[in-house]
Structures are given as structure tokens and as C-alpha cells.
Design an enzyme around this catalytic site. Structure first.
Site, PDB file in Angstrom:
ATOM      1  N   PRO A   9       0.791  -1.227   0.000  1.00 20.29           N
ATOM      2  CA  PRO A   9       0.000   0.000   0.000  1.00 20.29           C
ATOM      3  C   PRO A   9       0.827   1.282   0.000  1.00 20.29           C
ATOM      4  O   PRO A   9       1.860   1.379   0.668  1.00 20.29           O
ATOM      5  CB  PRO A   9      -0.829  -0.100   1.287  1.00 20.29           C
ATOM      6  CG  PRO A   9      -0.175  -1.152   2.106  1.00 20.29           C
ATOM      7  CD  PRO A   9       0.498  -2.079   1.152  1.00 20.29           C
ATOM      8  N   ASN A  10       0.301   2.234  -0.755  1.00 24.22           N
ATOM      9  CA  ASN A  10       0.832   3.608  -0.834  1.00 24.22           C
ATOM     10  C   ASN A  10       2.118   3.747  -1.641  1.00 24.22           C
ATOM     11  O   ASN A  10       2.577   4.867  -1.873  1.00 24.22           O
ATOM     12  CB  ASN A  10       1.020   4.217   0.571  1.00 24.22           C
ATOM     13  CG  ASN A  10      -0.283   4.241   1.349  1.00 24.22           C
ATOM     14  OD1 ASN A  10      -1.271   4.763   0.859  1.00 24.22           O
ATOM     15  ND2 ASN A  10      -0.299   3.657   2.528  1.00 24.22           N
ATOM     16  N   ARG A  17       4.442  11.069  -1.983  1.00 18.88           N
ATOM     17  CA  ARG A  17       4.326  10.649  -0.597  1.00 18.88           C
ATOM     18  C   ARG A  17       5.635  10.898   0.173  1.00 18.88           C
ATOM     19  O   ARG A  17       6.675  10.347  -0.187  1.00 18.88           O
ATOM     20  CB  ARG A  17       4.039   9.146  -0.657  1.00 18.88           C
ATOM     21  CG  ARG A  17       4.140   8.446   0.606  1.00 18.88           C
ATOM     22  CD  ARG A  17       4.100   6.950   0.409  1.00 18.88           C
ATOM     23  NE  ARG A  17       3.915   6.369   1.707  1.00 18.88           N
ATOM     24  CZ  ARG A  17       4.261   5.144   2.032  1.00 18.88           C
ATOM     25  NH1 ARG A  17       4.768   4.340   1.129  1.00 18.88           N
ATOM     26  NH2 ARG A  17       4.076   4.716   3.249  1.00 18.88           N
ATOM     27  N   TYR A  22      10.923   8.933   1.268  1.00 20.50           N
ATOM     28  CA  TYR A  22      10.895   7.943   0.178  1.00 20.50           C
ATOM     29  C   TYR A  22      11.489   8.439  -1.139  1.00 20.50           C
ATOM     30  O   TYR A  22      11.589   7.670  -2.090  1.00 20.50           O
ATOM     31  CB  TYR A  22       9.452   7.462  -0.040  1.00 20.50           C
ATOM     32  CG  TYR A  22       8.873   6.799   1.196  1.00 20.50           C
ATOM     33  CD1 TYR A  22       9.409   5.612   1.677  1.00 20.50           C
ATOM     34  CD2 TYR A  22       7.815   7.377   1.895  1.00 20.50           C
ATOM     35  CE1 TYR A  22       8.902   5.008   2.820  1.00 20.50           C
ATOM     36  CE2 TYR A  22       7.294   6.784   3.032  1.00 20.50           C
ATOM     37  CZ  TYR A  22       7.844   5.597   3.491  1.00 20.50           C
ATOM     38  OH  TYR A  22       7.345   5.004   4.620  1.00 20.50           O
ATOM     39  N   ASN A  73       8.041  -5.740  -1.104  1.00 22.46           N
ATOM     40  CA  ASN A  73       7.979  -4.604  -0.180  1.00 22.46           C
ATOM     41  C   ASN A  73       6.537  -4.536   0.306  1.00 22.46           C
ATOM     42  O   ASN A  73       5.674  -3.965  -0.365  1.00 22.46           O
ATOM     43  CB  ASN A  73       8.377  -3.290  -0.857  1.00 22.46           C
ATOM     44  CG  ASN A  73       8.385  -2.128   0.133  1.00 22.46           C
ATOM     45  OD1 ASN A  73       7.866  -2.247   1.246  1.00 22.46           O
ATOM     46  ND2 ASN A  73       8.966  -1.008  -0.270  1.00 22.46           N
ATOM     47  N   ALA A  76       3.218  -0.935   4.698  1.00 21.15           N
ATOM     48  CA  ALA A  76       2.688  -0.947   6.071  1.00 21.15           C
ATOM     49  C   ALA A  76       2.292  -2.354   6.527  1.00 21.15           C
ATOM     50  O   ALA A  76       2.329  -2.660   7.732  1.00 21.15           O
ATOM     51  CB  ALA A  76       1.495  -0.010   6.169  1.00 21.15           C
ATOM     52  N   GLU A  97      12.771  -9.486   1.471  1.00 21.91           N
ATOM     53  CA  GLU A  97      11.999  -8.326   1.936  1.00 21.91           C
ATOM     54  C   GLU A  97      12.754  -7.045   1.595  1.00 21.91           C
ATOM     55  O   GLU A  97      13.981  -6.995   1.748  1.00 21.91           O
ATOM     56  CB  GLU A  97      11.842  -8.443   3.463  1.00 21.91           C
ATOM     57  CG  GLU A  97      11.161  -7.268   4.126  1.00 21.91           C
ATOM     58  CD  GLU A  97      11.216  -7.374   5.668  1.00 21.91           C
ATOM     59  OE1 GLU A  97      12.000  -8.183   6.198  1.00 21.91           O
ATOM     60  OE2 GLU A  97      10.473  -6.624   6.312  1.00 21.91           O
ATOM     61  N   HIS A  99      12.739  -2.610   1.794  1.00 21.94           N
ATOM     62  CA  HIS A  99      12.194  -1.315   2.213  1.00 21.94           C
ATOM     63  C   HIS A  99      13.061  -0.205   1.657  1.00 21.94           C
ATOM     64  O   HIS A  99      14.300  -0.294   1.714  1.00 21.94           O
ATOM     65  CB  HIS A  99      12.139  -1.212   3.739  1.00 21.94           C
ATOM     66  CG  HIS A  99      11.285  -2.268   4.342  1.00 21.94           C
ATOM     67  ND1 HIS A  99       9.911  -2.257   4.240  1.00 21.94           N
ATOM     68  CD2 HIS A  99      11.608  -3.405   4.994  1.00 21.94           C
ATOM     69  CE1 HIS A  99       9.425  -3.336   4.823  1.00 21.94           C
ATOM     70  NE2 HIS A  99      10.433  -4.055   5.290  1.00 21.94           N
ATOM     71  N   ARG A 106      13.430   4.253  12.327  1.00 25.59           N
ATOM     72  CA  ARG A 106      12.224   5.084  12.376  1.00 25.59           C
ATOM     73  C   ARG A 106      11.415   4.770  13.650  1.00 25.59           C
ATOM     74  O   ARG A 106      11.989   4.431  14.670  1.00 25.59           O
ATOM     75  CB  ARG A 106      11.421   4.868  11.084  1.00 25.59           C
ATOM     76  CG  ARG A 106      12.225   5.304   9.837  1.00 25.59           C
ATOM     77  CD  ARG A 106      11.457   5.068   8.549  1.00 25.59           C
ATOM     78  NE  ARG A 106      10.231   5.860   8.504  1.00 25.59           N
ATOM     79  CZ  ARG A 106       9.269   5.674   7.582  1.00 25.59           C
ATOM     80  NH1 ARG A 106       9.413   4.737   6.648  1.00 25.59           N
ATOM     81  NH2 ARG A 106       8.188   6.426   7.600  1.00 25.59           N
TER      82      ARG A 106
HETATM   83  C1  DQA Z   1       8.284   0.985   3.608  1.00 27.18           C
HETATM   84  C2  DQA Z   1       8.431   1.175   5.131  1.00 27.18           C
HETATM   85  C3  DQA Z   1       7.106   0.910   5.834  1.00 27.18           C
HETATM   86  O1  DQA Z   1       7.254   1.080   7.232  1.00 27.18           O
HETATM   87  C4  DQA Z   1       6.056   1.872   5.353  1.00 27.18           C
HETATM   88  O2  DQA Z   1       4.802   1.577   5.946  1.00 27.18           O
HETATM   89  C5  DQA Z   1       5.944   1.904   3.861  1.00 27.18           C
HETATM   90  C6  DQA Z   1       7.169   1.835   3.051  1.00 27.18           C
HETATM   91  C7  DQA Z   1       9.581   1.356   2.868  1.00 27.18           C
HETATM   92  O3  DQA Z   1       9.700   0.972   1.705  1.00 27.18           O
HETATM   93  O4  DQA Z   1      10.455   2.038   3.423  1.00 27.18           O
HETATM   94  O5  DQA Z   1       4.869   2.094   3.320  1.00 27.18           O
HETATM   95  O6  DQA Z   1       8.026  -0.379   3.359  1.00 27.18           O
END
Ligand code: DQA
Length: 152
Positions: A9-10, A17, A22, A73, A76, A97, A99, A106
Site C-alpha cells: 500500500p501507498n 508521498r 521515500y 515490499n 505498512a 523483503e 524497504h 524510524r
Molecule cells: C516501507 C516502510 C514501511 O514502514 C512503510 O509503511 C511503507 C514503506 C519502505 O519501503 O520504506 O509504506 O516499506
């Protein structure tokens, strides 16, 4: 060799964003970056994004028999989703995984990763290069695994 690259998501809002966290590059830039890198390695890839947990679970399930590995990835859902963890365990494909940000530097809740429990590695804090690291890791892992199979 074919890798499924899933984004949660997002991540479709990259560039808009929280650019201080990011970066300013967009999701379309990320897709181009991943396609180029996989092309250079001679690896097939399919790149998808969803804001919905169940859709990500479906895609992980459907990867069985179609893909050799998964780069994920979960965004959240990393920090909440037992369903994604269970799907990864169910298909048992090599997974990495990813990020963009350094989740360990964080808020404390971001240091918890359910999906990570079913992944061979976690690549974080390097922006798009986190994905590159994950792809390279899986390609090396798959090559080593295949060579092992041939010689045994
Ligand atoms: C994320 C880190 C997560 O904590 C966050 O909720 C994201 C992006 C990252 O790519 O840094 O949406 O996965």
C-alpha cells in the site's frame, strides 16, 4: 529464471508521498528501474502493486509454479500482516523483503516485520537500490541452488 516483485500500500504514491523519506522518484520510475535491472541480469520479472492485503496474498499464492522467487515490499503490511507471512510460508518460494527507508531507524513499530520471518534477507534504507540488492541476492541464491542440484 522469473522473479515476482510485489509492492504494498501507498507505494503507488512514490514521488508525492513523504519525499523526504521515500524520495522524489515516482512509482513509474521504480518500475522502469526494476525492469532495466532485471533485463541487464537476463532475468524475467513481473512487477505489481496493490493497496489491498488480500490481493497481495492472492498474488503470493498464485506465484507457486510460475515464479522462482519473490521480492516483496509489503509497506505498512510488513508490520501487521500475519496473512502475508503465512502466504509466503505456504508457497515456500525464496523471498527477499525490501524497504526503501531504514525501518529500524524510524518509529519502533516499524522495526517489527512479520513478512521478514519468511524471507531469506531484508534489504532496507537504500531507496531503489534496496530492490537491486534483493534481486541480486535472489539471483545468486537461485544460481547456487541450481548448481547444487546439478552436482548432487
Ligand atoms: C516501507 C516502510 C514501511 O514502514 C512503510 O509503511 C511503507 C514503506 C519502505 O519501503 O520504506 O509504506 O516499506
Amino acid at each position: 529464471m522469473k522473479i515476482l516483485i510485489l509492492n504494498g500500500p501507498n507505494l503507488n504514491l512514490l514521488g508525492v508521498r513523504e519525499p523526504d523519506i521515500y524520495g522524489k522518484r515516482t512509482y513509474a520510475d521504480l518500475v522502469r528501474f526494476l525492469e532495466n535491472h532485471c533485463r541487464q541480469l537476463g532475468v524475467g520479472c513481473e512487477i505489481r502493486q496493490s493497496n489491498h492485503e488480500g490481493v497481495l496474498v492472492d498474488w503470493i499464492q498464485e506465484a507457486l509454479g510460475k515464479f522462482d522467487a519473490i521480492v516483496l515490499n509489503p509497506a505498512a503490511y510488513t508490520h501487521t500482516s500475519v496473512a502475508i507471512l503465512d502466504a509466503l510460508k505456504a508457497v515456500s518460494l525464496p523471498a527477499a523483503e525490501v524497504h526503501l527507508s531504514d525501518v529500524d531507524a524510524r518509529e519502533p513499530f516499524r522495526a517489527v516485520s512479520y513478512a521478514g520471518l519468511a524471507c531469506l534477507t531484508t534489504c532496507k534504507g537504500r531507496g531503489f537500490d534496496s530492490y537491486r540488492e534483493a534481486i541480486d541476492f535472489l539471483v545468486e541464491y537461485l544460481n547456487a541452488h541450481r548448481e547444487g542440484e546439478e552436482t548432487c
